[in-house]
Design an enzyme around this catalytic site. Structure first.
Site, PDB file in Angstrom:
ATOM      1  N   ASP A 125     -46.398  39.072  12.766  1.00 36.44           N
ATOM      2  CA  ASP A 125     -46.135  37.970  13.694  1.00 36.44           C
ATOM      3  C   ASP A 125     -47.403  37.139  13.858  1.00 36.44           C
ATOM      4  O   ASP A 125     -48.019  37.088  14.929  1.00 36.44           O
ATOM      5  CB  ASP A 125     -45.644  38.523  15.033  1.00 36.44           C
ATOM      6  CG  ASP A 125     -44.356  39.313  14.874  1.00 36.44           C
ATOM      7  OD1 ASP A 125     -43.463  38.823  14.161  1.00 36.44           O
ATOM      8  OD2 ASP A 125     -44.246  40.412  15.443  1.00 36.44           O
ATOM      9  N   ASP A 178     -38.123  36.907   6.102  1.00 34.64           N
ATOM     10  CA  ASP A 178     -37.089  36.866   7.137  1.00 34.64           C
ATOM     11  C   ASP A 178     -36.958  35.457   7.706  1.00 34.64           C
ATOM     12  O   ASP A 178     -37.580  35.128   8.717  1.00 34.64           O
ATOM     13  CB  ASP A 178     -37.444  37.868   8.239  1.00 34.64           C
ATOM     14  CG  ASP A 178     -36.362  37.999   9.289  1.00 34.64           C
ATOM     15  OD1 ASP A 178     -35.202  37.646   8.987  1.00 34.64           O
ATOM     16  OD2 ASP A 178     -36.670  38.459  10.402  1.00 34.64           O
ATOM     17  N   LYS A 180     -33.690  33.991   8.059  1.00 38.68           N
ATOM     18  CA  LYS A 180     -32.385  33.924   8.729  1.00 38.68           C
ATOM     19  C   LYS A 180     -31.656  32.609   8.432  1.00 38.68           C
ATOM     20  O   LYS A 180     -31.294  31.861   9.344  1.00 38.68           O
ATOM     21  CB  LYS A 180     -32.543  34.122  10.238  1.00 38.68           C
ATOM     22  CG  LYS A 180     -33.156  35.462  10.622  1.00 38.68           C
ATOM     23  CD  LYS A 180     -33.237  35.611  12.133  1.00 38.68           C
ATOM     24  CE  LYS A 180     -33.839  36.944  12.541  1.00 38.68           C
ATOM     25  NZ  LYS A 180     -35.286  37.041  12.240  1.00 38.68           N
ATOM     26  N   THR A 213     -26.301  24.255   0.837  1.00 41.33           N
ATOM     27  CA  THR A 213     -27.703  24.227   1.259  1.00 41.33           C
ATOM     28  C   THR A 213     -28.319  25.621   1.192  1.00 41.33           C
ATOM     29  O   THR A 213     -29.455  25.794   0.724  1.00 41.33           O
ATOM     30  CB  THR A 213     -27.808  23.670   2.691  1.00 41.33           C
ATOM     31  OG1 THR A 213     -27.319  22.326   2.701  1.00 41.33           O
ATOM     32  CG2 THR A 213     -29.244  23.684   3.185  1.00 41.33           C
ATOM     33  N   GLY A 253     -43.628  45.920  14.477  1.00 42.90           N
ATOM     34  CA  GLY A 253     -44.667  44.900  14.551  1.00 42.90           C
ATOM     35  C   GLY A 253     -45.858  45.305  15.384  1.00 42.90           C
ATOM     36  O   GLY A 253     -46.782  45.964  14.919  1.00 42.90           O
TER      37      GLY A 253
END
Length: 235
Positions: free
Chosen positions: A10, A60, A62, A69, A214
């Site tokens: 992160d 990641d 999402k 697209t 994380g």
């Protein structure tokens, strides 16, 4: 073969990344998750660089858009040397199939096609949000089961779900599917912004294929030691 423990990075820039990565161990022993923040700040080049250094990468992002697209987006991501990537299961079966087709089309001939994981309900979503904001009348377990079933039929390789849902999903969706679970907190750690959490040992017992961790690793005094301890608990 050991089950992966994926470190959620992160972070928002390459400088912070370069400070953290050496603290996690040798690249070939490290599986990392790159999310929107780092990807949007540093771009695809950072993913390709890390892949070439030997890191396994879960990208990641999402994806959730119209099928054409998403097809083209997935095709581009497949060239970066990633292991996993994600779409939102709520995007529907046509979009999930398009993502899978894009990954196949974009993967170089000498590389493995990245695994496509469908996000069911985010681990930050509580029952109250599900019912009163998303206006979903299903229980959380039934909603996740519905989304996972749709994703599998559409060609996804697995789902992102809470560890609390894995046991039921394995029984009803099948063993031939990946169950990757965030919301993992070693005993004694704060939940932070996660609502549906479990320890690495609980995730192991309930049947998670891989877990995503994380802050308990990245903010630890000794990140490599914390990482190895969680690997040991999960395997």
């Amino acid at each position: 073969m050991s089950r992966p423990v994926i470190v959620a990075l992160d972070l928002d820039n390459e400088k912070k990344l370069n400070e953290l990565l050496p603290k996690l161990g040798k690249p070939e022993n490290v599986f990392i998750k790159i999310g929107m923040e780092l990807f949007f700040n540093e771009g695809p080049k950072i993913v390709k660089q890390l892949s070439e250094q030997g890191y396994q990468i879960f990208l990641d992002l999402k994806m959730n858009d119209i099928p054409n697209t998403v097809y083209n987006g997935a095709k581009a991501l497949a060239r970066l040397g990633i292991t996993y990537t994600t779409v939102h299961a709520l995007g529907g079966s046509q979009m999930i199939k398009a993502a899978k087709d894009g990954l196949i089309a974009g993967t170089p001939i000498d590389k493995n096609v990245p695994k496509l994981l469908a996000v069911t309900e985010l681990t930050s979503i509580s029952d109250e949000i599900l019912h009163y904001e998303q206006n979903c009348n299903l229980s959380m377990n039934d909603q996740v089961l519905s989304l996972a079933t749709t994703a599998k039929k559409a060609g996804a390789d697995g789902v992102i779900c809470s560890p609390l849902e894995v046991k039921d999903l394995r029984q009803k969706v099948g063993e031939d599917f990946l169950y990757v679970t965030p919301g993992i907190r070693p005993a004694g750690n704060a939940k932070d912004d996660q609502s549906r959490v479990a320890t690495p040992l609980q995730a192991k017992e309930w049947g998670s294929t891989a877990i995503v961790v994380g802050r308990p690793i990245t903010l630890a005094t000794d990140p490599e030691a914390a990482y190895e301890a969680i690997k040991k608990e999960f395997n």
